[in-house]
Design a protein around this motif. Sequence first.
Motif, PDB file in Angstrom:
ATOM      1  N   UNK A  27      -9.792  -0.644  -2.674  1.00 39.74           N
ATOM      2  CA  UNK A  27      -8.684  -0.980  -3.566  1.00 39.74           C
ATOM      3  C   UNK A  27      -7.385  -0.296  -3.210  1.00 39.74           C
ATOM      4  N   UNK A  28      -7.262   0.194  -1.984  1.00 38.24           N
ATOM      5  CA  UNK A  28      -6.048   0.902  -1.566  1.00 38.24           C
ATOM      6  C   UNK A  28      -5.003  -0.025  -0.962  1.00 38.24           C
ATOM      7  N   UNK A  29      -5.392  -1.272  -0.716  1.00 36.09           N
ATOM      8  CA  UNK A  29      -4.469  -2.283  -0.203  1.00 36.09           C
ATOM      9  C   UNK A  29      -4.440  -3.428  -1.197  1.00 36.09           C
ATOM     10  N   UNK A  30      -3.251  -3.813  -1.616  1.00 36.73           N
ATOM     11  CA  UNK A  30      -3.078  -5.001  -2.432  1.00 36.73           C
ATOM     12  C   UNK A  30      -2.620  -6.101  -1.486  1.00 36.73           C
ATOM     13  N   UNK A  31      -3.380  -7.182  -1.403  1.00 37.62           N
ATOM     14  CA  UNK A  31      -3.043  -8.281  -0.499  1.00 37.62           C
ATOM     15  C   UNK A  31      -3.208  -9.596  -1.233  1.00 37.62           C
ATOM     16  N   UNK A  89       0.844  -1.190   0.000  1.00 33.08           N
ATOM     17  CA  UNK A  89       0.000   0.000   0.000  1.00 33.08           C
ATOM     18  C   UNK A  89       0.881   1.242   0.000  1.00 33.08           C
ATOM     19  N   UNK A  90       0.257   2.392  -0.158  1.00 30.01           N
ATOM     20  CA  UNK A  90       1.015   3.646  -0.137  1.00 30.01           C
ATOM     21  C   UNK A  90       1.151   4.147   1.304  1.00 30.01           C
ATOM     22  N   UNK A  91       1.962   5.167   1.490  1.00 31.00           N
ATOM     23  CA  UNK A  91       2.271   5.681   2.825  1.00 31.00           C
ATOM     24  C   UNK A  91       1.039   6.190   3.557  1.00 31.00           C
ATOM     25  N   UNK A  92       0.221   6.985   2.913  1.00 31.55           N
ATOM     26  CA  UNK A  92      -0.952   7.545   3.589  1.00 31.55           C
ATOM     27  C   UNK A  92      -1.924   6.452   4.018  1.00 31.55           C
ATOM     28  N   UNK A 137      -9.079  -2.087   7.883  1.00 30.66           N
ATOM     29  CA  UNK A 137      -8.602  -2.945   6.795  1.00 30.66           C
ATOM     30  C   UNK A 137      -9.721  -3.156   5.777  1.00 30.66           C
ATOM     31  N   UNK A 138     -10.902  -3.517   6.247  1.00 28.70           N
ATOM     32  CA  UNK A 138     -12.022  -3.811   5.343  1.00 28.70           C
ATOM     33  C   UNK A 138     -12.354  -2.598   4.482  1.00 28.70           C
ATOM     34  N   UNK A 139     -12.373  -1.442   5.092  1.00 27.56           N
ATOM     35  CA  UNK A 139     -12.689  -0.204   4.377  1.00 27.56           C
ATOM     36  C   UNK A 139     -11.650   0.097   3.293  1.00 27.56           C
ATOM     37  N   UNK A 140     -10.385   0.063   3.654  1.00 30.54           N
ATOM     38  CA  UNK A 140      -9.322   0.406   2.706  1.00 30.54           C
ATOM     39  C   UNK A 140      -9.124  -0.675   1.651  1.00 30.54           C
ATOM     40  N   UNK A 156      -2.965   5.455   7.906  1.00 33.41           N
ATOM     41  CA  UNK A 156      -4.377   5.408   8.311  1.00 33.41           C
ATOM     42  C   UNK A 156      -4.738   4.029   8.857  1.00 33.41           C
ATOM     43  N   UNK A 157      -4.258   3.003   8.217  1.00 37.13           N
ATOM     44  CA  UNK A 157      -4.522   1.633   8.630  1.00 37.13           C
ATOM     45  C   UNK A 157      -3.857   1.322   9.968  1.00 37.13           C
ATOM     46  N   UNK A 158      -2.585   1.628  10.078  1.00 39.29           N
ATOM     47  CA  UNK A 158      -1.816   1.291  11.278  1.00 39.29           C
ATOM     48  C   UNK A 158      -2.264   2.073  12.508  1.00 39.29           C
TER      49      UNK A 158
END
Length: 118
Positions: A99-103, A77-80, A92-95, A84-86
């Motif tokens: 599509x802001x997290x590739x897992x 994911x990107x820095x922002x 996690x579900x929201x991001x 926000x996640x950490x």
Amino acid sequence: MPTPKIETIIGRRALAAVLDGSTARTDRATAVRYLLQLLAEKAPGNSVEVRVPPFGAVQVVEGPRHTRGTPPNVVETDADTWIALATGAQSWAELYGQGLISASGVRADLSPLLPLRP
């Protein structure tokens, strides 16, 4: 050579600056690396690689270790988004849903480990 550990006071200061709106690259880089460090301390292991380009990557979560090539379990994911996640600003579900997290991989869902408590 291992990456030097970010001292708590320095990591918290950088994170606070970013959360207060700092756009300084050094603040963002330190905040991201500090949060990755906290994740690695919370869930040591080598079965999932968490990448936040261009600032850092860590291997976390106990389980099978990969030795060559792309690991089977990767989160990127990107820095922002990572901040926000950490910090728990977003879930996690929201991001992931945005599509802001590739897992990829069966161990790549980090939601049980988040948010981190710096």
